[in-house]
Design a protein around this motif. Structure first.
Motif, PDB file in Angstrom:
ATOM      1  N   GLN A 236      81.802  58.658 -10.493  1.00 45.67           N
ATOM      2  CA  GLN A 236      80.489  59.006 -11.054  1.00 45.67           C
ATOM      3  C   GLN A 236      80.610  59.323 -12.547  1.00 45.67           C
ATOM      4  N   MET A 237      81.704  59.997 -12.904  1.00 47.01           N
ATOM      5  CA  MET A 237      81.910  60.337 -14.328  1.00 47.01           C
ATOM      6  C   MET A 237      82.244  59.069 -15.113  1.00 47.01           C
ATOM      7  N   ASP A 238      83.117  58.238 -14.544  1.00 47.23           N
ATOM      8  CA  ASP A 238      83.508  57.002 -15.247  1.00 47.23           C
ATOM      9  C   ASP A 238      82.280  56.128 -15.511  1.00 47.23           C
ATOM     10  N   ASP A 239      81.399  56.035 -14.510  1.00 48.62           N
ATOM     11  CA  ASP A 239      80.186  55.199 -14.674  1.00 48.62           C
ATOM     12  C   ASP A 239      79.341  55.690 -15.850  1.00 48.62           C
ATOM     13  N   LYS A 240      79.200  57.017 -15.955  1.00 50.07           N
ATOM     14  CA  LYS A 240      78.321  57.552 -17.008  1.00 50.07           C
ATOM     15  C   LYS A 240      78.983  57.443 -18.390  1.00 50.07           C
ATOM     16  N   ILE A 241      80.313  57.577 -18.420  1.00 52.99           N
ATOM     17  CA  ILE A 241      81.025  57.410 -19.700  1.00 52.99           C
ATOM     18  C   ILE A 241      80.805  55.981 -20.201  1.00 52.99           C
ATOM     19  N   LYS A 242      80.877  55.034 -19.249  1.00 50.40           N
ATOM     20  CA  LYS A 242      80.670  53.620 -19.604  1.00 50.40           C
ATOM     21  C   LYS A 242      79.211  53.385 -20.026  1.00 50.40           C
ATOM     22  N   LEU A 243      78.300  53.919 -19.220  1.00 47.76           N
ATOM     23  CA  LEU A 243      76.868  53.702 -19.477  1.00 47.76           C
ATOM     24  C   LEU A 243      76.468  54.138 -20.885  1.00 47.76           C
ATOM     25  N   PHE A 244      77.025  55.277 -21.313  1.00 43.45           N
ATOM     26  CA  PHE A 244      76.638  55.827 -22.626  1.00 43.45           C
ATOM     27  C   PHE A 244      77.681  55.567 -23.710  1.00 43.45           C
ATOM     28  N   ASN A 245      78.714  54.805 -23.333  1.00 41.68           N
ATOM     29  CA  ASN A 245      79.758  54.512 -24.303  1.00 41.68           C
ATOM     30  C   ASN A 245      80.285  55.812 -24.938  1.00 41.68           C
ATOM     31  N   LEU A 246      80.553  56.800 -24.083  1.00 36.87           N
ATOM     32  CA  LEU A 246      81.005  58.104 -24.588  1.00 36.87           C
ATOM     33  C   LEU A 246      82.462  57.982 -25.040  1.00 36.87           C
ATOM     34  N   PRO A 247      82.864  58.777 -26.028  1.00 34.61           N
ATOM     35  CA  PRO A 247      84.236  58.648 -26.542  1.00 34.61           C
ATOM     36  C   PRO A 247      85.276  59.020 -25.480  1.00 34.61           C
ATOM     37  N   ASN A 248      86.490  58.477 -25.617  1.00 38.29           N
ATOM     38  CA  ASN A 248      87.515  58.769 -24.589  1.00 38.29           C
ATOM     39  C   ASN A 248      88.083  60.180 -24.714  1.00 38.29           C
ATOM     40  N   THR A 249      87.532  60.953 -25.663  1.00 36.48           N
ATOM     41  CA  THR A 249      87.929  62.366 -25.757  1.00 36.48           C
ATOM     42  C   THR A 249      87.158  63.223 -24.738  1.00 36.48           C
ATOM     43  N   VAL A 250      86.112  62.648 -24.133  1.00 35.04           N
ATOM     44  CA  VAL A 250      85.342  63.413 -23.125  1.00 35.04           C
ATOM     45  C   VAL A 250      86.262  63.697 -21.935  1.00 35.04           C
ATOM     46  N   ARG A 251      86.404  64.992 -21.612  1.00 33.82           N
ATOM     47  CA  ARG A 251      87.311  65.354 -20.527  1.00 33.82           C
ATOM     48  C   ARG A 251      86.567  65.353 -19.185  1.00 33.82           C
ATOM     49  N   LYS A 252      87.304  64.954 -18.130  1.00 37.11           N
ATOM     50  CA  LYS A 252      86.688  64.809 -16.799  1.00 37.11           C
ATOM     51  C   LYS A 252      87.296  65.831 -15.843  1.00 37.11           C
ATOM     52  N   TYR A 253      86.440  66.482 -15.083  1.00 37.64           N
ATOM     53  CA  TYR A 253      86.905  67.500 -14.126  1.00 37.64           C
ATOM     54  C   TYR A 253      86.267  67.246 -12.763  1.00 37.64           C
ATOM     55  N   THR A 254      87.038  67.488 -11.720  1.00 40.72           N
ATOM     56  CA  THR A 254      86.465  67.380 -10.370  1.00 40.72           C
ATOM     57  C   THR A 254      86.168  68.767  -9.792  1.00 40.72           C
ATOM     58  N   ASN A 255      86.422  69.809 -10.602  1.00 39.11           N
ATOM     59  CA  ASN A 255      86.146  71.176 -10.152  1.00 39.11           C
ATOM     60  C   ASN A 255      85.517  71.943 -11.318  1.00 39.11           C
ATOM     61  N   HIS A 256      84.310  72.455 -11.109  1.00 35.94           N
ATOM     62  CA  HIS A 256      83.616  73.079 -12.251  1.00 35.94           C
ATOM     63  C   HIS A 256      84.316  74.347 -12.739  1.00 35.94           C
ATOM     64  N   LYS A 257      85.010  75.044 -11.807  1.00 38.57           N
ATOM     65  CA  LYS A 257      85.691  76.288 -12.225  1.00 38.57           C
ATOM     66  C   LYS A 257      86.833  75.965 -13.189  1.00 38.57           C
ATOM     67  N   GLU A 258      87.519  74.875 -12.883  1.00 39.47           N
ATOM     68  CA  GLU A 258      88.614  74.444 -13.763  1.00 39.47           C
ATOM     69  C   GLU A 258      88.046  74.078 -15.146  1.00 39.47           C
ATOM     70  N   MET A 259      86.912  73.391 -15.132  1.00 36.28           N
ATOM     71  CA  MET A 259      86.293  73.006 -16.410  1.00 36.28           C
ATOM     72  C   MET A 259      85.918  74.263 -17.215  1.00 36.28           C
ATOM     73  N   LEU A 260      85.302  75.236 -16.533  1.00 37.60           N
ATOM     74  CA  LEU A 260      84.860  76.444 -17.237  1.00 37.60           C
ATOM     75  C   LEU A 260      86.051  77.236 -17.775  1.00 37.60           C
ATOM     76  N   ALA A 261      87.170  77.177 -17.057  1.00 41.61           N
ATOM     77  CA  ALA A 261      88.366  77.900 -17.511  1.00 41.61           C
ATOM     78  C   ALA A 261      89.000  77.223 -18.720  1.00 41.61           C
ATOM     79  N   ASN A 262      88.900  75.886 -18.791  1.00 45.79           N
ATOM     80  CA  ASN A 262      89.605  75.137 -19.848  1.00 45.79           C
ATOM     81  C   ASN A 262      88.789  74.894 -21.101  1.00 45.79           C
ATOM     82  N   GLU A 263      87.461  74.913 -20.975  1.00 46.87           N
ATOM     83  CA  GLU A 263      86.615  74.486 -22.088  1.00 46.87           C
ATOM     84  C   GLU A 263      85.854  75.667 -22.684  1.00 46.87           C
TER      85      GLU A 263
END
Ligand code: NAD
Length: 239
Positions: A36-63
């Motif tokens: 789902q994340m890969d599709d949206k990165i492609k759809l919007f041509n987002l930069p490859n610096t966009v980080r992907k997480y499968t757990n929101h807690k991990e994302m909140l801890a890292n970002e």
């Protein structure tokens, strides 16, 4: 401002587009399904610096995020929102903000304590026609509003409910009033200009024996300012 989106499903392109339109920096996406994340990165041509997480807690801890948008199934909004507030993030939460008043109030109170902003996606309030009518109501161009009605006569068949496991469930969807009719209910309350004092309602499931929640809701409302409201919402109507 640094922005992340949790939940990259059907409605998520609208969230990403809105972030881009408003000059936010999309730094991370989160979804339990990586494609789902890969599709949206492609759809919007987002930069490859966009980080992907499968757990929101991990994302909140890292970002270090300024704004997080939540567009996961409705039943998970409250828990994820409270985690985001703990991580000092301002929030845009897809409708409904939560599936219970208690959870919605917890989100609002906790955000206020931390001086964070929370908004629910009731985008119809920003429609030009709705805004013009609302201004006219506030300016009392219609005089006193004695009563208003919200009608949602939609068709949602098995194909719609089969799109995702959470649709039509009590714990994740909440039913026709909570899911399909919530924008009109919000506009009715906004236009009538006061909070609700009393509600009398019926809900039923008449033609969708393959879902748990209601496919019809009918309610009578008394507002604190002595005006009345009528809500009729259903996914039963055949065009
Ligand atoms: N504002 C509107 O008019 C509007 C319109 C459609 C949907 N919505 C709301 O948006 C939300 C999502 O709807 P949708 O149609 O995009 O659903 P969807 O099923 O297409 O997408 C949900 C996504 O969330 C992911 N997900 C599930 N649990 C997760 C978790 N714990 N962490 C991260 N990702 C998770 C799923 O894998 C999926 O990709 C719902 O609450 C819905 O009510 C609002």
């Amino acid at each position: 401002m640094k922005y992340a989106l949790i939940g990259c499903g059907r409605i998520s392109p609208n969230n990403i587009q809105a972030a881009i339109n408003n000059g936010l920096e999309v730094v991370a996406l989160c979804d339990i399904v990586p494609s789902q994340m890969d599709d949206k990165i492609k759809l919007f041509n987002l930069p490859n610096t966009v980080r992907k997480y499968t757990n929101h807690k991990e994302m909140l801890a890292n970002e270090k995020l300024d704004i997080v948008a939540i567009s996961t199934p409705s039943g998970s909004h409250a828990e994820i929102a409270l985690d985001c507030i703990d991580a000092n993030c301002n929030l845009i939460i897809e409708k409904p903000i939560a599936l219970s008043i208690e959870d919605a109030e917890k989100i609002i109170e906790k955000a206020a304590q931390k001086n964070l902003k929370v908004c629910a996606c009731h985008q119809n309030r920003f429609n030009k026609a709705i805004q013009k009518i609302h201004s006219a109501v506030v300016e009392k161009r219609f005089g006193k509003m004695f009563h208003g009605t919200a009608h949602v006569r939609w068709n949602r068949g098995k194909n719609y409910y089969d799109q995702a496991d959470w649709r039509g469930t009590w714990s994740q969807d909440g039913g026709a009033l909570m899911n399909q009719c919530i924008h009109n209910i919000d506009i009715l309350r906004w236009m009538m200009g006061d909070e609700i004092e009393e509600v009398f309602a019926y809900t039923d499931n008449l033609t969708h024996d393959f879902i748990e929640a209601e496919d019809l809701g009918i309610a009578l409302i008394k507002f604190k300012n002595s005006s009345y409201g009528i809500i009729e919402g259903t996914t039963n109507i055949y065009p």
